[in-house]
Design a protein around this motif. Structure first.
Motif, mmCIF file in Angstrom:
data_model
loop_
_atom_site.group_PDB
_atom_site.id
_atom_site.type_symbol
_atom_site.label_atom_id
_atom_site.label_comp_id
_atom_site.label_asym_id
_atom_site.label_seq_id
_atom_site.Cartn_x
_atom_site.Cartn_y
_atom_site.Cartn_z
ATOM 1 N N ASP A 1 0.812 -1.209 0.000
ATOM 2 C CA ASP A 1 0.000 0.000 0.000
ATOM 3 C C ASP A 1 0.846 1.261 0.000
ATOM 4 O OD1 ASP A 1 -2.487 -1.137 -0.210
ATOM 5 O OD2 ASP A 1 -2.894 -1.119 1.944
ATOM 6 N N ARG A 2 2.115 1.132 0.353
ATOM 7 C CA ARG A 2 3.026 2.268 0.354
ATOM 8 C C ARG A 2 4.028 2.196 -0.803
ATOM 9 N NH1 ARG A 2 0.186 1.157 4.162
ATOM 10 N NH2 ARG A 2 -0.548 2.774 5.554
ATOM 11 N N ALA A 3 3.747 1.344 -1.782
ATOM 12 C CA ALA A 3 4.560 1.207 -3.001
ATOM 13 C C ALA A 3 5.996 0.792 -2.710
ATOM 14 C CB ALA A 3 4.518 2.495 -3.835
ATOM 15 N N ILE A 4 6.186 0.014 -1.655
ATOM 16 C CA ILE A 4 7.513 -0.492 -1.311
ATOM 17 C C ILE A 4 7.672 -1.864 -1.951
ATOM 18 C CG2 ILE A 4 9.025 -1.214 0.588
ATOM 19 C CD1 ILE A 4 7.435 0.779 2.374
ATOM 20 N N GLY A 5 8.713 -2.036 -2.745
ATOM 21 C CA GLY A 5 8.972 -3.307 -3.409
ATOM 22 C C GLY A 5 9.729 -4.273 -2.515
ATOM 23 N N GLY A 6 9.820 -5.507 -2.955
ATOM 24 C CA GLY A 6 10.499 -6.535 -2.179
ATOM 25 C C GLY A 6 11.957 -6.211 -1.903
ATOM 26 N N ALA A 7 12.691 -5.794 -2.917
ATOM 27 C CA ALA A 7 14.107 -5.462 -2.732
ATOM 28 C C ALA A 7 14.260 -4.247 -1.816
ATOM 29 C CB ALA A 7 14.774 -5.202 -4.076
ATOM 30 N N GLU A 8 13.366 -3.276 -1.970
ATOM 31 C CA GLU A 8 13.418 -2.097 -1.101
ATOM 32 C C GLU A 8 13.148 -2.475 0.352
ATOM 33 O OE1 GLU A 8 11.920 1.523 -3.946
ATOM 34 O OE2 GLU A 8 10.422 0.057 -3.289
ATOM 35 N N LEU A 9 12.207 -3.379 0.557
ATOM 36 C CA LEU A 9 11.892 -3.824 1.912
ATOM 37 C C LEU A 9 13.112 -4.471 2.556
ATOM 38 C CD1 LEU A 9 9.545 -4.213 4.015
ATOM 39 C CD2 LEU A 9 9.387 -6.533 3.108
ATOM 40 N N LEU A 10 13.746 -5.376 1.828
ATOM 41 C CA LEU A 10 14.906 -6.082 2.383
ATOM 42 C C LEU A 10 16.113 -5.180 2.577
ATOM 43 C CD1 LEU A 10 14.670 -9.485 0.480
ATOM 44 C CD2 LEU A 10 13.920 -8.936 2.818
ATOM 45 N N ALA A 11 16.150 -4.043 1.878
ATOM 46 C CA ALA A 11 17.266 -3.111 2.019
ATOM 47 C C ALA A 11 17.108 -2.167 3.209
ATOM 48 C CB ALA A 11 17.431 -2.298 0.730
ATOM 49 N N LEU A 12 15.918 -2.141 3.814
ATOM 50 C CA LEU A 12 15.700 -1.245 4.958
ATOM 51 C C LEU A 12 16.523 -1.693 6.151
ATOM 52 C CD1 LEU A 12 11.822 -0.742 4.832
ATOM 53 C CD2 LEU A 12 13.591 0.867 4.118
ATOM 54 N N PRO A 13 17.046 -0.737 6.914
ATOM 55 C CA PRO A 13 17.783 -1.110 8.126
ATOM 56 C C PRO A 13 16.837 -1.710 9.173
ATOM 57 C CG PRO A 13 17.596 1.283 7.946
ATOM 58 C CD PRO A 13 17.016 0.704 6.688
ATOM 59 N N ASP A 14 17.401 -2.475 10.075
ATOM 60 C CA ASP A 14 16.600 -3.187 11.073
ATOM 61 C C ASP A 14 15.687 -2.270 11.878
ATOM 62 O OD1 ASP A 14 17.582 -5.629 10.297
ATOM 63 O OD2 ASP A 14 19.094 -5.727 11.883
ATOM 64 N N ASP A 15 16.171 -1.095 12.262
ATOM 65 C CA ASP A 15 15.323 -0.210 13.064
ATOM 66 C C ASP A 15 14.095 0.254 12.283
ATOM 67 O OD1 ASP A 15 17.001 1.422 11.415
ATOM 68 O OD2 ASP A 15 16.757 3.118 12.783
ATOM 69 N N ARG A 16 14.259 0.495 10.996
ATOM 70 C CA ARG A 16 13.126 0.909 10.176
ATOM 71 C C ARG A 16 12.172 -0.256 9.933
ATOM 72 N NH1 ARG A 16 14.898 4.352 5.784
ATOM 73 N NH2 ARG A 16 15.663 5.518 7.540
ATOM 74 N N LEU A 17 12.714 -1.465 9.800
ATOM 75 C CA LEU A 17 11.856 -2.645 9.657
ATOM 76 C C LEU A 17 10.991 -2.837 10.906
ATOM 77 C CD1 LEU A 17 14.266 -5.233 7.982
ATOM 78 C CD2 LEU A 17 12.276 -4.121 6.931
ATOM 79 N N ARG A 18 11.580 -2.638 12.067
ATOM 80 C CA ARG A 18 10.802 -2.768 13.307
ATOM 81 C C ARG A 18 9.683 -1.727 13.348
ATOM 82 N NH1 ARG A 18 15.980 -3.848 15.234
ATOM 83 N NH2 ARG A 18 16.265 -1.706 15.937
ATOM 84 N N LYS A 19 9.981 -0.501 12.952
ATOM 85 C CA LYS A 19 8.952 0.548 12.926
ATOM 86 C C LYS A 19 7.858 0.218 11.918
ATOM 87 C CE LYS A 19 11.890 4.355 14.409
ATOM 88 N NZ LYS A 19 12.533 5.621 14.042
ATOM 89 N N LEU A 20 8.263 -0.299 10.772
ATOM 90 C CA LEU A 20 7.285 -0.666 9.747
ATOM 91 C C LEU A 20 6.369 -1.774 10.269
ATOM 92 C CD1 LEU A 20 7.799 -0.860 6.000
ATOM 93 C CD2 LEU A 20 6.770 -2.813 7.114
ATOM 94 N N ALA A 21 6.938 -2.761 10.931
ATOM 95 C CA ALA A 21 6.123 -3.852 11.470
ATOM 96 C C ALA A 21 5.116 -3.312 12.477
ATOM 97 C CB ALA A 21 7.018 -4.909 12.123
ATOM 98 N N ARG A 22 5.561 -2.444 13.361
ATOM 99 C CA ARG A 22 4.642 -1.882 14.357
ATOM 100 C C ARG A 22 3.543 -1.068 13.679
ATOM 101 N NH1 ARG A 22 9.725 -0.846 17.020
ATOM 102 N NH2 ARG A 22 10.071 -2.496 18.538
ATOM 103 N N ALA A 23 3.905 -0.307 12.658
ATOM 104 C CA ALA A 23 2.908 0.475 11.924
ATOM 105 C C ALA A 23 1.915 -0.436 11.210
ATOM 106 C CB ALA A 23 3.599 1.404 10.918
ATOM 107 N N ALA A 24 2.377 -1.616 10.815
ATOM 108 C CA ALA A 24 1.498 -2.586 10.152
ATOM 109 C C ALA A 24 0.630 -3.336 11.157
ATOM 110 C CB ALA A 24 2.337 -3.580 9.349
ATOM 111 N N GLY A 25 0.878 -3.111 12.443
ATOM 112 C CA GLY A 25 0.066 -3.733 13.470
ATOM 113 C C GLY A 25 0.510 -5.127 13.876
ATOM 114 N N VAL A 26 1.776 -5.448 13.610
ATOM 115 C CA VAL A 26 2.293 -6.761 14.002
ATOM 116 C C VAL A 26 3.569 -6.582 14.824
ATOM 117 C CG1 VAL A 26 1.320 -7.951 11.999
ATOM 118 C CG2 VAL A 26 3.637 -7.074 11.875
#
Length: 105
Positions: A28-53
């Motif tokens: 929904d935020r136009a983030i692709g698979g490669a872009e997702l995997l390139a995010l640093p761990d702290d941003r991945l944690r924030k994204l997960a929390r924003a996604a409600g998981v």
């Protein structure tokens, strides 16, 4: 009984559910698979929390989410007129994936 709780039918089901929720949020935020995997761990944690998981404890879940994003992108390419092929909140991508600064010329 094997003491490894990270693998097995229940763990696989929970991982798939979490990966699906993460992929939906990222799509929904136009983030692709490669872009997702390139995010640093702290941003991945924030994204997960924003996604409600709860943030995944392993990269397996993130890898599965990236695979789901790639499949969705392929599907969207084959169905450009379907409203589901357009990310609903693409304008929020910049909150997660920063563009590299322009090169000095």
């Amino acid at each position: 009984m094997d003491g490894d709780f990270s693998h097995g039918a229940d763990a696989d089901r929970r991982r798939a559910e979490k990966a699906t929720a993460l992929a939906r949020f990222a799509w929904d935020r136009a983030i692709g698979g490669a872009e997702l995997l390139a995010l640093p761990d702290d941003r991945l944690r924030k994204l997960a929390r924003a996604a409600g998981v709860n943030p995944p404890s392993t990269r397996e879940t993130w890898n599965l989410a990236a695979e789901l994003l790639d499949r969705k992108s392929e599907w969207a390419g084959r169905h450009p007129d379907d409203p589901r092929s357009v990310p609903a909140h693409a304008d929020e991508k910049i909150m997660w994936v920063k563009r590299p600064p322009p090169a000095w010329t």
